[in-house]
Design a protein around this motif. Structure first.
Motif, PDB file in Angstrom:
ATOM      1  N   ILE A   1      31.720  36.750  52.666  1.00  0.00           N
ATOM      2  CA  ILE A   1      31.418  35.844  51.566  1.00  0.00           C
ATOM      3  C   ILE A   1      31.750  34.413  51.988  1.00  0.00           C
ATOM      4  CG2 ILE A   1      31.878  35.307  49.151  1.00  0.00           C
ATOM      5  CD1 ILE A   1      32.696  38.224  48.763  1.00  0.00           C
ATOM      6  N   ASN A   2      30.764  33.531  51.920  1.00  0.00           N
ATOM      7  CA  ASN A   2      30.922  32.131  52.286  1.00  0.00           C
ATOM      8  C   ASN A   2      30.736  31.270  51.037  1.00  0.00           C
ATOM      9  OD1 ASN A   2      31.129  30.029  54.432  1.00  0.00           O
ATOM     10  ND2 ASN A   2      29.104  29.464  53.659  1.00  0.00           N
ATOM     11  N   THR A   3      31.816  30.589  50.618  1.00  0.00           N
ATOM     12  CA  THR A   3      31.784  29.785  49.391  1.00  0.00           C
ATOM     13  C   THR A   3      32.561  28.487  49.609  1.00  0.00           C
ATOM     14  OG1 THR A   3      33.735  30.925  48.522  1.00  0.00           O
ATOM     15  CG2 THR A   3      31.593  31.822  47.906  1.00  0.00           C
ATOM     16  N   PRO A   4      31.989  27.507  50.281  1.00  0.00           N
ATOM     17  CA  PRO A   4      32.746  26.297  50.607  1.00  0.00           C
ATOM     18  C   PRO A   4      33.220  25.518  49.388  1.00  0.00           C
ATOM     19  CG  PRO A   4      30.403  26.000  51.025  1.00  0.00           C
ATOM     20  CD  PRO A   4      30.611  27.459  50.773  1.00  0.00           C
ATOM     21  N   ASN A   5      32.523  25.650  48.253  1.00  0.00           N
ATOM     22  CA  ASN A   5      32.819  24.822  47.087  1.00  0.00           C
ATOM     23  C   ASN A   5      33.666  25.518  46.037  1.00  0.00           C
ATOM     24  OD1 ASN A   5      31.191  22.804  48.221  1.00  0.00           O
ATOM     25  ND2 ASN A   5      29.364  23.650  47.269  1.00  0.00           N
ATOM     26  N   ASP A   6      33.953  26.794  46.226  1.00  0.00           N
ATOM     27  CA  ASP A   6      34.705  27.528  45.209  1.00  0.00           C
ATOM     28  C   ASP A   6      35.288  28.778  45.867  1.00  0.00           C
ATOM     29  OD1 ASP A   6      35.724  28.059  42.591  1.00  0.00           O
ATOM     30  OD2 ASP A   6      33.934  27.149  41.716  1.00  0.00           O
ATOM     31  N   ASP A   7      35.830  29.681  45.050  1.00  0.00           N
ATOM     32  CA  ASP A   7      36.530  30.839  45.587  1.00  0.00           C
ATOM     33  C   ASP A   7      35.554  31.931  46.017  1.00  0.00           C
ATOM     34  OD1 ASP A   7      39.181  29.808  45.075  1.00  0.00           O
ATOM     35  OD2 ASP A   7      38.731  30.121  42.957  1.00  0.00           O
ATOM     36  N   ALA A   8      35.906  32.642  47.066  1.00  0.00           N
ATOM     37  CA  ALA A   8      35.046  33.711  47.575  1.00  0.00           C
ATOM     38  C   ALA A   8      35.242  34.999  46.789  1.00  0.00           C
ATOM     39  CB  ALA A   8      35.325  33.936  49.060  1.00  0.00           C
ATOM     40  N   ILE A   9      36.475  35.489  46.735  1.00  0.00           N
ATOM     41  CA  ILE A   9      36.817  36.662  45.934  1.00  0.00           C
ATOM     42  C   ILE A   9      37.953  36.238  45.017  1.00  0.00           C
ATOM     43  CG2 ILE A   9      37.632  39.042  45.934  1.00  0.00           C
ATOM     44  CD1 ILE A   9      36.579  39.298  48.810  1.00  0.00           C
ATOM     45  N   VAL A  10      37.710  36.267  43.709  1.00  0.00           N
ATOM     46  CA  VAL A  10      38.725  35.776  42.778  1.00  0.00           C
ATOM     47  C   VAL A  10      38.887  36.774  41.636  1.00  0.00           C
ATOM     48  CG1 VAL A  10      36.994  34.280  41.667  1.00  0.00           C
ATOM     49  CG2 VAL A  10      39.424  33.864  41.270  1.00  0.00           C
ATOM     50  N   LEU A  11      40.130  37.186  41.427  1.00  0.00           N
ATOM     51  CA  LEU A  11      40.484  38.046  40.302  1.00  0.00           C
ATOM     52  C   LEU A  11      40.982  37.166  39.163  1.00  0.00           C
ATOM     53  CD1 LEU A  11      42.426  40.937  42.092  1.00  0.00           C
ATOM     54  CD2 LEU A  11      39.959  40.609  41.838  1.00  0.00           C
ATOM     55  N   LYS A  12      40.513  37.462  37.954  1.00  0.00           N
ATOM     56  CA  LYS A  12      40.922  36.697  36.776  1.00  0.00           C
ATOM     57  C   LYS A  12      41.242  37.666  35.642  1.00  0.00           C
ATOM     58  CE  LYS A  12      38.491  32.536  38.159  1.00  0.00           C
ATOM     59  NZ  LYS A  12      37.695  31.371  37.753  1.00  0.00           N
ATOM     60  N   SER A  13      41.884  37.145  34.613  1.00  0.00           N
ATOM     61  CA  SER A  13      42.183  37.945  33.422  1.00  0.00           C
ATOM     62  C   SER A  13      42.142  37.019  32.216  1.00  0.00           C
ATOM     63  CB  SER A  13      43.541  38.649  33.559  1.00  0.00           C
ATOM     64  OG  SER A  13      44.582  37.711  33.785  1.00  0.00           O
ATOM     65  N   SER A  14      40.932  36.585  31.874  1.00  0.00           N
ATOM     66  CA  SER A  14      40.729  35.601  30.813  1.00  0.00           C
ATOM     67  C   SER A  14      40.758  36.266  29.437  1.00  0.00           C
ATOM     68  CB  SER A  14      39.386  34.903  31.023  1.00  0.00           C
ATOM     69  OG  SER A  14      38.312  35.759  30.644  1.00  0.00           O
ATOM     70  N   LEU A  15      40.507  35.453  28.415  1.00  0.00           N
ATOM     71  CA  LEU A  15      40.395  35.948  27.041  1.00  0.00           C
ATOM     72  C   LEU A  15      38.939  36.065  26.607  1.00  0.00           C
ATOM     73  CD1 LEU A  15      43.316  34.028  25.290  1.00  0.00           C
ATOM     74  CD2 LEU A  15      43.230  36.450  25.882  1.00  0.00           C
ATOM     75  N   ALA A  16      38.024  36.153  27.556  1.00  0.00           N
ATOM     76  CA  ALA A  16      36.603  36.187  27.218  1.00  0.00           C
ATOM     77  C   ALA A  16      36.229  37.394  26.383  1.00  0.00           C
ATOM     78  CB  ALA A  16      35.766  36.167  28.500  1.00  0.00           C
ATOM     79  N   LEU A  17      37.011  38.472  26.460  1.00  0.00           N
ATOM     80  CA  LEU A  17      36.746  39.679  25.674  1.00  0.00           C
ATOM     81  C   LEU A  17      37.503  39.691  24.355  1.00  0.00           C
ATOM     82  CD1 LEU A  17      36.903  42.321  28.558  1.00  0.00           C
ATOM     83  CD2 LEU A  17      34.880  41.226  27.584  1.00  0.00           C
ATOM     84  N   GLY A  18      38.251  38.632  24.075  1.00  0.00           N
ATOM     85  CA  GLY A  18      38.997  38.560  22.829  1.00  0.00           C
ATOM     86  C   GLY A  18      40.339  39.248  22.860  1.00  0.00           C
ATOM     87  N   GLU A  19      40.803  39.636  24.037  1.00  0.00           N
ATOM     88  CA  GLU A  19      42.107  40.263  24.178  1.00  0.00           C
ATOM     89  C   GLU A  19      42.692  39.908  25.535  1.00  0.00           C
ATOM     90  OE1 GLU A  19      42.123  44.506  24.679  1.00  0.00           O
ATOM     91  OE2 GLU A  19      40.075  44.516  25.457  1.00  0.00           O
ATOM     92  N   ALA A  20      44.009  39.994  25.618  1.00  0.00           N
ATOM     93  CA  ALA A  20      44.690  39.755  26.888  1.00  0.00           C
ATOM     94  C   ALA A  20      44.690  41.067  27.655  1.00  0.00           C
ATOM     95  CB  ALA A  20      46.110  39.247  26.652  1.00  0.00           C
ATOM     96  N   ARG A  21      43.716  41.241  28.513  1.00  0.00           N
ATOM     97  CA  ARG A  21      43.517  42.495  29.260  1.00  0.00           C
ATOM     98  C   ARG A  21      43.833  42.249  30.732  1.00  0.00           C
ATOM     99  NH1 ARG A  21      39.201  45.884  31.699  1.00  0.00           N
ATOM    100  NH2 ARG A  21      39.139  47.891  30.634  1.00  0.00           N
ATOM    101  N   ALA A  22      44.735  43.029  31.275  1.00  0.00           N
ATOM    102  CA  ALA A  22      45.143  42.849  32.664  1.00  0.00           C
ATOM    103  C   ALA A  22      44.044  43.273  33.619  1.00  0.00           C
ATOM    104  CB  ALA A  22      46.409  43.645  32.947  1.00  0.00           C
TER     105      ALA A  22
END
Length: 501
Positions: free
Chosen positions: A229-250
């Protein structure tokens, strides 16, 4: 026996002019109506707007097959972004899935397989930021010198996104998902966004794109292997845990192995040139292209393993939690890094707190990193382990570590600022007072069998400890041809160790 359906039997043309997504969608629905099967995309140039996946259906791209994202306009547009009442704390791209070239929501037993290509030519890599009123920590500190017009270009109005596609593949609330063998070029904001996806296997993908490669948000039981994966401007492999689903999900039970991430010029990994003409990412820091946990980190991370991966011309490994989640039980091993553009290691617990009022800060504990080799590391940034006053990073062990820095800097007298609510990047602290390892607001840190060196003499000490409770150093080899002390301690309790300067 798998039922195969050819998209040409449903009206697809493949001439690079005709919009073929309606025909592909008809083929997918026919396979779903038959109880499942495989939809074949043969060799050809298939110009498309949104393709809608279905349960129990595999989309297979033959050799020579290219699904190309069309430019919205007279020929059509992408599906509109669906309403999301939980979009306040993460940016537009994380909060919507249907405004994509290929998308699926609430599906089970789905796959996209190769060896063809997904070409995101008509996608946009831009998108509005979070609607969070405080707006703290949205832009990295490194962008402070940019003009209002330049910042606005990075944060367009939501109205401008209507009809646009800003992801190559987007999946939400899916299970039993396989992505294997294909290539993505120019994937938009995210080449792959998987949110709330369980039992996900990503294997042998090649991605060369202008923003994030794999963005895995609130996923569980996920394996990523043998990807480049080549991504000079951002992350190549990134794990996140946002609130996009309406809950704090690990994000949990993730294994990343045998992957190569990099920050060469966009497109030059796929064409084999590996060019180096671009020297900064859009945030004005060095090339990105790394593996990262965070920045969105409301639900936290646990049981994460990263092994046998290579970083090249990229930022180093980042383990971050800044929005209230706990990061724990993370194991990293057998890592090779070359030409690292910020810190080789950035283990950071901050308090940006893009989260509902009253959410307490999260933290980091239980990190193990072993057998890591890094060379040609930016001399400004030591490896960093840092928490906050009263909320230390705890239980971190580095073993069999070899990090070679460029060196060449002079002693620095300025204190390292505390910026708990900033966007987390090593550059927010400025050049470090130590060249090798900086530890602040931490407890129970162990370093065993480490070699830290500089290519040219450096006027700073090798290690700097500030507000540390329990630090043990065993067999630390420090190589720097300058008459500097190996270690500076400020408010350190329980230090033991052996140094070989």
């Amino acid at each position: 026996m798998t039922t195969w359906i050819d998209i040409r039997d449903h009206g697809a043309v493949g001439d690079g002019v005709t919009i073929d997504s309606p025909a592909i969608n008809r083929a997918i629905q026919a396979a779903a109506a038959a109880g499942g099967g495989a939809v074949r995309v043969p060799a050809g140039l298939w110009l498309c707007f949104s393709i809608r996946l279905a349960s129990h259906v595999r989309l297979h791209l033959d050799t020579g097959a290219v699904i190309r994202a069309a430019v919205p306009g007279a020929l059509g547009a992408y599906d509109l972004p669906e309403p999301n009442p939980h979009d306040i704390y993460q940016d537009f791209g994380h909060s919507h899935w249907q405004n994509s070239l290929i998308w699926g929501v609430g599906l089970t037993d789905i796959a996209i397989t190769g060896p063809g290509m997904i070409d995101g030519h008509g996608l946009t890599a831009k998108g509005p930021g979070a609607k969070w009123a405080k707006r703290k920590g949205y832009f990295p500190e490194s962008m402070a010198g940019m003009s209002a017009a330049e910042l606005a270009a990075e944060d367009p109005e939501e109205a401008a996104m209507q009809g646009q596609g800003n992801k190559a593949i987007a999946l939400k609330h899916c299970t039993q998902v396989t992505l294997r063998d294909f290539t993505i070029a120019k994937g938009g904001h995210f080449a792959v966004l998987a949110t709330g996806v369980d039992h996900l296997t990503v294997s042998r993908l090649r991605i060369d794109t202008e923003r994030d490669g794999l963005d895995l948000d609130c996923v569980r039981h996920c394996t990523v292997g043998h990807c480049r994966i080549n991504t000079p401007n951002d992350d190549a492999i990134v794990l996140k845990s946002s609130l996009a689903l309406g809950e704090a999900r690990a994000t949990a039970h993730v294994h990343i192995h045998d992957c190569h991430v990099s920050g060469f010029d966009p497109g030059t990994m796929l064409d084999g040139r590996f060019r180096r003409t671009q020297d900064k990412a859009p945030d004005q820091d060095g090339m990105t292209g790394r593996i990262k946990l965070g920045t969105e980190s409301n639900g936290g991370f646990h049981d994460i393993e990263i092994t046998r991966c290579t970083f090249e011309r990229s930022r180093g490994l980042a383990l971050e939690t800044v929005d209230g989640g706990m990061l724990h039980d993370v194991r990293v091993s057998d890592i090779i890094m070359r030409e690292i553009t910020t810190a080789a290691l950035f283990i950071y617990a901050g308090a940006r707190m893009r989260a509902p009022d009253g959410t307490p800060p999260g933290g980091i504990r239980g990190v193990r990193i072993e057998r890591l080799r890094a060379s040609d590391v930016d001399p400004r940034f030591a490896s960093i382990i840092a928490g906050q006053a009263g909320n230390p990073v705890c239980d971190v062990m580095l073993s069999d570590i070899d990090i070679a820095y460029s060196g060449g800097l002079s002693a620095l007298d300025a204190p390292v600022p505390e910026k708990p609510d900033a966007y987390p990047e090593p550059s927010m602290f400025g050049p470090m007072p130590a060249w090798g390892l900086f530890i602040r607001h931490a407890a129970d840190v162990r370093v065993a069998g480490a070699s830290l060196s500089t290519a040219t003499p450096d006027g700073r000490p090798a290690l700097w400890l500030d507000d540390v409770e329990g630090a043990h150093f065993d067999r630390i080899d420090l190589k720097n041809d300058a008459a500097t002390p190996p270690l500076i301690c400020r408010d350190v309790r329980g230090l033991t160790g052996e140094f070989m300067p």
